[in-house]
Motif scaffolding. Structure first.
Motif, PDB file in Angstrom:
ATOM      1  N   LEU A  78       0.739  -1.271   0.041  1.00 36.13           N
ATOM      2  CA  LEU A  78      -0.088   0.106  -0.085  1.00 36.13           C
ATOM      3  C   LEU A  78       0.832   1.121  -0.004  1.00 36.13           C
ATOM      4  CD1 LEU A  78      -2.693  -0.973   2.527  1.00 36.13           C
ATOM      5  CD2 LEU A  78      -2.930  -0.859   0.059  1.00 36.13           C
ATOM      6  N   TRP A 122       2.548   1.722  -3.357  1.00 38.58           N
ATOM      7  CA  TRP A 122       1.601   1.993  -4.380  1.00 38.58           C
ATOM      8  C   TRP A 122       1.139   3.453  -4.362  1.00 38.58           C
ATOM      9  CZ3 TRP A 122      -4.228  -0.394  -4.472  1.00 38.58           C
ATOM     10  CH2 TRP A 122      -4.665  -0.009  -5.478  1.00 38.58           C
ATOM     11  N   SER A 132      -1.868   1.709   5.213  1.00 39.14           N
ATOM     12  CA  SER A 132      -0.414   1.349   5.575  1.00 39.14           C
ATOM     13  C   SER A 132      -0.043   1.544   7.042  1.00 39.14           C
ATOM     14  CB  SER A 132       0.780   1.810   4.580  1.00 39.14           C
ATOM     15  OG  SER A 132       2.097   1.287   4.954  1.00 39.14           O
ATOM     16  N   LEU A 187      -4.480   5.239   0.955  1.00 37.99           N
ATOM     17  CA  LEU A 187      -3.777   4.146   0.708  1.00 37.99           C
ATOM     18  C   LEU A 187      -2.308   3.870   1.833  1.00 37.99           C
ATOM     19  CD1 LEU A 187      -2.937   3.695  -2.960  1.00 37.99           C
ATOM     20  CD2 LEU A 187      -4.415   2.079  -1.429  1.00 37.99           C
TER      21      LEU A 187
END
Length: 235
Positions: free
Chosen positions: A11, A14, A87, A83
């Protein structure tokens, strides 16, 4: 290991394809506050004023150290920000779990199990989603050596030290102390890459160090109260 070092790391990386690294660093270090909140709910006891003060100083310091963030850009990249927060949540859970199990089985076995679980998830993920043979063949011997050094020096050793630290001082203090990461990154970028530190960044570093000192004083006060036999309420 699967939650933090596999899902959480994916995550995070990304998100870095969508938002600036400075924004990502500020957001990822929201996990110490999550740890403080979760442990307070678990223990049914509010965190001490010193811990709250240390957390606040550290977060203000992180904001200044990373130069803050552009709210307009953040809103434009809201998915990437979410995201990163996902995380951060995985890291917070990892800290809380590690506090329990590093004391039961030791920090070294815990780290080995976590790393093994992450590898067991990452290897099939890579083979199923990428042209594994072609990509592995393209990596030069020098790159393999660099990856080995990064894996050992920048991942395994720090993870082992973190697990042992959490075993010794607990998840709350360990999480807040980990906020030394962003200013360390800024200082290394200044020393190795020639990036300049402005006055706000130096102020941020000073605030984070102050937060760590407040936390350490709280721990010392707790040890002193324990040695004098003070009741828990006074500690």
């Amino acid at each position: 290991g699967a939650l933090c070092y596999y899902a959480g790391a994916l995550l995070d990386f990304w998100a870095l394809t969508m938002i600036d690294a400075s924004i990502e660093r500020v957001l990822i270090f929201s996990y110490p506050a999550m740890v403080v909140l979760f442990t307070s709910v678990r223990d049914r006891a509010p965190p001490s004023r010193r811990v709250l003060s240390a957390t606040a100083l550290s977060y203000i310091g992180i904001f200044f150290t990373m130069g803050g963030f552009d709210l307009v850009e953040l809103r434009a990249n809201l998915f990437g920000a979410m995201l990163v927060l996902g995380s951060a949540l995985s890291y917070a859970i990892y800290f809380i779990v590690s506090e329990k199990y590093t004391r039961e089985i030791g920090s070294a076995p815990f780290t080995v199990l976590a790393m093994t679980a992450a590898a067991a998830c990452l290897v099939p993920h890579f083979w199923l989603t990428r042209d594994a043979g072609a990509e592995l063949a393209a990596i030069t011997p020098a790159a393999w050596m660099l990856l080995l050094v990064i894996g050992v020096v920048c991942m395994f050793i720090p993870a082992s030290l973190q697990a042992e630290g959490v075993r010794r001082i607990g998840a709350q203090r360990g999480a807040v102390l980990s906020t030394v990461g962003p200013p360390t990154t800024v200082v290394l970028a200044w020393a190795l890459l020639g990036e300049r530190l402005n006055g706000w960044q130096w102020l941020g570093i000073a605030l984070i160090v102050a937060g760590i000192l407040v936390l350490d004083l709280a721990r010392a006060a707790g040890r002193g109260a324990a040695s004098t036999g003070a009741p828990p309420a006074e500690r």
